[in-house]
Design an enzyme around this catalytic site. Sequence first.
Site, PDB file in Angstrom:
ATOM      1  N   HIS A  12       0.145   8.536  -3.208  1.00  0.00           N
ATOM      2  CA  HIS A  12       0.967   8.459  -4.408  1.00  0.00           C
ATOM      3  C   HIS A  12      -0.114   9.141  -5.633  1.00  0.00           C
ATOM      4  CE1 HIS A  12      -1.072   4.969  -5.999  1.00  0.00           C
ATOM      5  NE2 HIS A  12      -1.109   4.672  -4.806  1.00  0.00           N
ATOM      6  N   ARG A 417      -2.787   5.737 -18.909  1.00  0.00           N
ATOM      7  CA  ARG A 417      -2.680   5.095 -20.126  1.00  0.00           C
ATOM      8  C   ARG A 417      -2.633   6.421 -21.009  1.00  0.00           C
ATOM      9  NH1 ARG A 417      -2.365   0.543 -17.684  1.00  0.00           N
ATOM     10  NH2 ARG A 417      -4.242  -0.772 -17.238  1.00  0.00           N
TER      11      ARG A 417
END
Length: 569
Positions: A12, A417
Site C-alpha cells: 500500500h 500529514r
Amino acid sequence: MACVLGISAHYHDAAAALVVDGEVVAAVQEERLSRIKNDPGLPIAAALACLEHAGIAPAAVDALAFYEEPFAKLERVMVHLLRHLPRTWRLFPRALASQLGAKIWVLDHLAEGLGVPRERVVSFEHHRSHAASAFLVSPFEDAAVLVVDGVGEAHSTTIWRGRGRDLTLLASVDFPHSLGLLYAGITAWLGFPVNEGEYKVMGLAAWGRPSLREQFQRVVQLHPDGAYTLDLACFAHMSDAELGFGPGLERVLGPRRPPGKPWDLADPADLRYADVAATLQVVLEDALLGLARRARERTGCVHLCLAGGVALNALANARLQREAGFRSVFVQPAAGDAGGALGAALLAAGQLGDPRPAALRSAALGLPIDVARTHAIAVELGLPVRRVDDPVALAARLIADDRIVAHARGRFEWGPRALGQRSLLARPRDRAVRERLNRLIKEREPFRPFAPAVLSERTGEFFAADPDLMSPFMTTLAPVLPAARDRLAAVTHEDGTARLQTVEAARAPELHALLTALAAGGEDPVVLNTSLNGAGEPIVASGEDALAFYLRHGVDALILEDLVIEKAP
C-alpha cells in the site's frame, strides 16, 4: 556522485524518491498523481514526476532501488502457507497468484516501465529500507533505530544501531507476531478499513478508558525483554489477508462493530468500543516503550529514530519522548511504506559512494503548482479567479474572519500529514468550526480531531511542550495549556492534547508567513490545519486537484499561490 531512484510498491502507499549526489531532491506518493487513495500500484507516474522535476532523463539514473527483497518475501509467504495447511488453504491460491505474478517480477517491471537497464536495478531488505529512511535523514551520527510495522519479508519489528552511514541489525520479532497487525486487526474489529482506519482508532481512543487490560492480556503478551507474542487465534493474517481478526478476538472482546454504522458516543455500546480503542492504544504504547528501552540498553545511544507504519502513532511517539530514556526522538514524515522508497534510494546512493544527506528539514518534496495552467482552467470553468499581490495577508484576513481557506502553495508534502502546502486552514477558537469541517467538508466521524499549527517560537504560550524533532512534521502531540483551551477549542482533543505542528520559516515558509501575519493583526499565531482532501481522496497535489476540491466542497476560499477564488460570505 550518482542519481538514484527509490521505489516502494505492491502493498500500500506506493512511492518514488529521488536522491542526487547524496541529497534528497524529490519524493512523491503515487496516490497523489493517480488520485487512488493509498495506491499500491507500481509508481511509474511518481518516479517519472520526480525525474522530470529534477530535469533528469531515466537513462541517466545510476541505480533504481526497490525497498524489499521479492524472493525473500516469496519464501516467507510460501513457507508460511505450506506450514499452516490446511488452515491456509483458502488463502493459498490467491497468495500464490499474487506473489508469482507482478510482485516477484517487480524489478524487471520497474526496469521496463522506466527505461532503466536491468543491471542497474537493486533491492534491499524491507526493514533495512525503513531504518535507512529514518536514520540517514536524521541529524544524528549515532542512534538507535526502531522499526515497527505489519511485516516485511519476515520481520515485523527490528532494532538497529546506526553509525555514520552504517546500520547494524541487533534484534527482531518476526511474523506472524506483529504490533502493526495487532493494530490492524483491532481496526477491522472496530469496523474501520485496514491501512486507512488506524488514524480513526487513535482519535477514538481519547473518548474511551483503557479498562480492558485484562482482556488484552489474552490477545497480546508483553515480555520483560521488550519482545511480545500474539494469541494467533485472535487474528486472521494466518488465513485471511483482508479480514484482519479471527474468531478468537470476538470471543475475548465480543462481536465486532458493524462496518459503516454511524457513530454515537452517547450510546453505551459505542463507548465500550471507544474503551477498546483506548486500551489498544495504551497496550501499544507499553509494547513500544519496552522495545525502545531495550534499544537504549543494547545500543547505549541517547538518540532514537522510529520508522514503519506504527511510527505514525503520535500518541505513542510523545510517550516515547517522555519515558524511553532518550534525549531526542526523530520520525521522518513518511514513516510508513512510502518512506521505504526513500530508504532504498539512500542505501543505493551509499553503495555508489555518495555522502550521507543533510538532515531533513522540510517535507515539501513533491511537485509545485503550475499557476498559468491552473489560472487558465479556472477561467474556462467560469470561476471568479483573481491574482493578488499579497496572498499571505489575504489568507490571514480570511482566517481571522472565521472563513475556512483551502491553501495550496509551494511543493506538496511527503507523507500523510498536510503541513501547510496542501491544507485546509481555519481559526482554531470555535468548536463549531471543527463540527463544520467534520460533517460538511471532510465528511468523517465526529470524534476525529484536527491539528494546530503554531509559530515555533511561541509554542510555550499554548502547549505544555517545547518544539522538538517530531513537531515540525506533526508526528507527536502535546497537552494544550488549560489557559489556552478556550482559544484552541477546535484543535483540542477530548483528552486535552493536540497533534502539534511547530512552524519555522526554514521548514514551511508559506505557513510561517501566514502565522506571522495573523500575529501582526492581533490574532493568536495558531491555525487549525487539516489535509486538503475529501473523504476517501488522497491529499490534493496539482492546481487542477485543488479546483476540483473547491467545486465539490463547502470551503469559503481557495488560495493557489497568488490566485484566489472566494465565495460570498
